[in-house]
Scaffold this active site. Structure first.
Site, PDB file in Angstrom:
ATOM      1  N   GLU A 175      20.188  22.576  62.414  1.00 45.79           N
ATOM      2  CA  GLU A 175      21.221  23.335  61.697  1.00 45.79           C
ATOM      3  C   GLU A 175      20.854  24.810  61.582  1.00 45.79           C
ATOM      4  O   GLU A 175      20.734  25.370  60.489  1.00 45.79           O
ATOM      5  CB  GLU A 175      21.457  22.716  60.322  1.00 45.79           C
ATOM      6  CG  GLU A 175      22.005  21.294  60.430  1.00 45.79           C
ATOM      7  CD  GLU A 175      22.369  20.646  59.104  1.00 45.79           C
ATOM      8  OE1 GLU A 175      21.794  21.017  58.083  1.00 45.79           O
ATOM      9  OE2 GLU A 175      23.246  19.763  59.096  1.00 45.79           O
ATOM     10  N   GLU A 382      24.189  13.891  63.679  1.00 42.61           N
ATOM     11  CA  GLU A 382      24.161  13.460  62.272  1.00 42.61           C
ATOM     12  C   GLU A 382      25.581  13.221  61.828  1.00 42.61           C
ATOM     13  O   GLU A 382      26.452  14.086  62.045  1.00 42.61           O
ATOM     14  CB  GLU A 382      23.578  14.548  61.350  1.00 42.61           C
ATOM     15  CG  GLU A 382      22.088  14.655  61.353  1.00 42.61           C
ATOM     16  CD  GLU A 382      21.578  15.657  60.318  1.00 42.61           C
ATOM     17  OE1 GLU A 382      22.194  15.808  59.247  1.00 42.61           O
ATOM     18  OE2 GLU A 382      20.567  16.303  60.611  1.00 42.61           O
TER      19      GLU A 382
HETATM   20  C1  BGP Z   1      21.841  17.823  56.865  1.00 40.98           C
HETATM   21  C2  BGP Z   1      20.373  17.756  57.169  1.00 40.98           C
HETATM   22  C3  BGP Z   1      19.747  16.421  57.011  1.00 40.98           C
HETATM   23  C4  BGP Z   1      20.388  15.490  56.002  1.00 40.98           C
HETATM   24  C5  BGP Z   1      21.884  15.657  55.842  1.00 40.98           C
HETATM   25  C6  BGP Z   1      22.465  15.014  54.616  1.00 40.98           C
HETATM   26  O1  BGP Z   1      22.144  19.098  56.401  1.00 40.98           O
HETATM   27  O2  BGP Z   1      20.107  18.155  58.494  1.00 40.98           O
HETATM   28  O3  BGP Z   1      18.380  16.606  56.900  1.00 40.98           O
HETATM   29  O4  BGP Z   1      19.667  15.230  54.899  1.00 40.98           O
HETATM   30  O5  BGP Z   1      22.297  16.985  55.863  1.00 40.98           O
HETATM   31  O6  BGP Z   1      22.285  15.865  53.517  1.00 40.98           O
HETATM   32  P1  BGP Z   1      21.762  15.374  52.123  1.00 40.98           P
HETATM   33  O7  BGP Z   1      20.484  14.678  52.418  1.00 40.98           O
HETATM   34  O8  BGP Z   1      21.582  16.597  51.316  1.00 40.98           O
HETATM   35  O9  BGP Z   1      22.792  14.471  51.590  1.00 40.98           O
END
Ligand code: BGP
Length: 483
Positions: A175, A382
């Protein structure tokens, strides 16, 4: 059959959110090891040193460091074709600037990759997923310093050489567009904020950071580091494929008022498209000139930087997709929270328990837009639903809400492929429950596999496949036909 036969189905994790073993095998401290757990309304704490009495979720996380064999066996049972994971930079170069790599760190990942191959799983490795060695953040101000470009490239070359027969797919920075936001300044760029330290709270807002000049300069350094890595990857093994990784928070205009449409375009360009354009098209897009001027941003570039960017274009475009937001010029509208940043509420969408708007059609729209723009293979690395799962009396986890979320998104991907987009894979977030990146909670679970671990540090780490595990297994076995 709609999905290509070699479609990369799988799941994703990140070292700092799953490994634990934070000092095992000679690993150095990372920026993640310094922030405590939090919650949706509970701030994470930050002292710039470790307070033994506080709880740091990354220190043990879900102990993948010791459970990796069992976990990868379960990924194999689900039929994963691909496992997106990250290497922790500080396991290989504990302080980030040693001359020689830490052999124990290399051996750990070697064992992980061997385990993956045992089950026919192709690893996809993110070189840096929000966990720069702490030493580089403190000593150099992270990517604010050009010096860190060389250190990153040395690390990247070292692991790409070492694993040249074991890993084909690489992502440079997770990201990367996150660096524009206040939250990303620490996690992505490695800036230690004196104000955070003074109030002992890690509480960045999900807005554009005030110090854009410094941030953009650091992002320039990341773009250069990424391009040099792409070039090196191709030299090390011409079969290597390297992707960018963008958090794509698709922007809809809240209304059809032309001012809202323009606002959606403005946000989309700055937050989503800018980083992808640099990395896919190999240079800074002209629409950023005006924004740079208005914000007084003058990048310090070295001779040859333009050539580096041109020669380091990525092979595929990967992105995270969780939600869409609405953009408007009006200020009196209801806001929603989000992944990295929020926006105006969309009256047609439901939200998750953490307030993220769920929009599977938006994935089809996004894939079509990205394909039309770049014409290179796309991959969703993701996508998933954070929810507080519960072990029921029968000892199982009936996460039908997650199945329905994933079904919707797999279906949207199918439609986009039918629409003509070239999609090479899908790794759901997350392969197994991990610590949440935003809030540092265990309560916000995403995995196909439940881990007995809780926010007060209790739990014995045992694993339980959820209902979604069996659903995904069927989905993969039928190559997306049975969902
Ligand atoms: C993205 C990241 C991840 C992941 C996901 C979910 O921004 O790359 O590492 O964790 O978001 O976010 P969160 O864990 O804050 O719910």
């Amino acid at each position: 059959m709609v999905f290509p036969k070699d479609f990369l189905w799988g799941g994703a994790t990140a070292a700092n959110q799953c490994e634990g073993g934070y000092l095992d095998g000679g690993k150095g401290l990372t920026i993640q090891d310094m922030i405590t757990g939090g919650g949706i309304d509970k701030p994470r704490l930050f002292w710039g040193k470790i307070d033994e009495s506080a709880f740091y979720p990354s220190h043990e996380a879900v102990d993948f460091y010791h459970y990796y064999k069992e976990d990868i066996r379960l990924f194999g049972e689900m039929g994963f074709k691909c496992y997106r994971m990250s290497i922790s930079w500080a396991r290989i170069f504990p302080q980030g600037e040693e001359k020689e790599p830490n052999e124990e760190g290399l051996a750990f990942y070697e064992a992980v990759f061997e385990e993956c191959h045992k089950y026919g799983i192709e690893p996809m490795v993110t070189l840096n997923h929000f966990d720069m060695p702490w030493n580089l953040a403190v000593k150099y101000g992270g990517f604010g310093s050009r010096k860190v470009v060389d250190l990153f490239v040395a690390y990247a070359k070292c692991v790409m050489e070492h694993f040249k027969d074991k890993v084909r797919y690489w992502l440079t920075f997770n990201e990367i567009n996150f660096g524009l936001l206040e939250m990303g300044a620490y996690k992505s760029l490695g800036f230690v904020d004196e104000e955070d330290l003074a109030r002992k709270e890690f509480a960045p807002k999900d807005t554009l950071k005030k110090d854009l000049k410094v941030q953009l300069q650091a992002m320039h350094h990341q773009f250069i580091a990424s391009a040099l890595t792409v070039k090196a990857a191709h030299e090390i093994n011409k079969e290597n494929k390297v992707g960018c990784m963008i958090s794509h928070i698709t922007q809809y205009p809240l209304t059809c008022h032309p001012k809202d449409v323009l606002e959606a375009q403005r946000k989309d360009r700055i937050l989503n498209k800018f980083s992808g354009d640099v990395m896919v098209l190999g240079g800074y897009p002209s629409y950023m000139n005006r924004w740079f001027e208005e914000n007084g941003i003058i990048l310090k570039k070295e001779p040859g930087d333009e050539k580096i960017l041109k020669e380091g274009c990525v092979d595929f475009y990967s992105f995270s997709y969780y939600m869409t937001n609405c953009a408007t010029v009006r200020e009196d509208v209801e806001q929603v929270k989000g992944n990295l940043m929020g926006g105006a509420r969309n009256p047609y969408l439901e939200t998750s328990e953490w307030g993220w708007q769920i929009d599977s059609d938006g994935l089809r729209y996004t894939l079509n837009e990205l394909w039309d723009r770049y014409h290179i293979p796309l991959m969703i690395v993701e996508n998933g639903l954070g929810a507080p799962d519960k072990v029921e009396e029968d000892g199982r986890i009936h996460d039908d809400y997650r199945i329905s979320y994933l079904k919707g998104h797999v279906d949207a991907m199918k439609e986009a492929i039918l629409d003509g987009a070239q999609v090479m894979g899908y790794t759901a977030w997350s392969a197994i429950d991990v610590v949440s990146s935003g809030t540092g909670e265990m309560k916000k679970r995403y995995g196909f596999i439940y881990v007995d671990r809780y926010d007060d540090g209790t739990g014995d780490f045992h694993r339980i496949p959820k209902d979604s595990f069996y659903w995904y297994k069927k989905c993969i076995a039928s190559n997306g036909e049975v969902i």
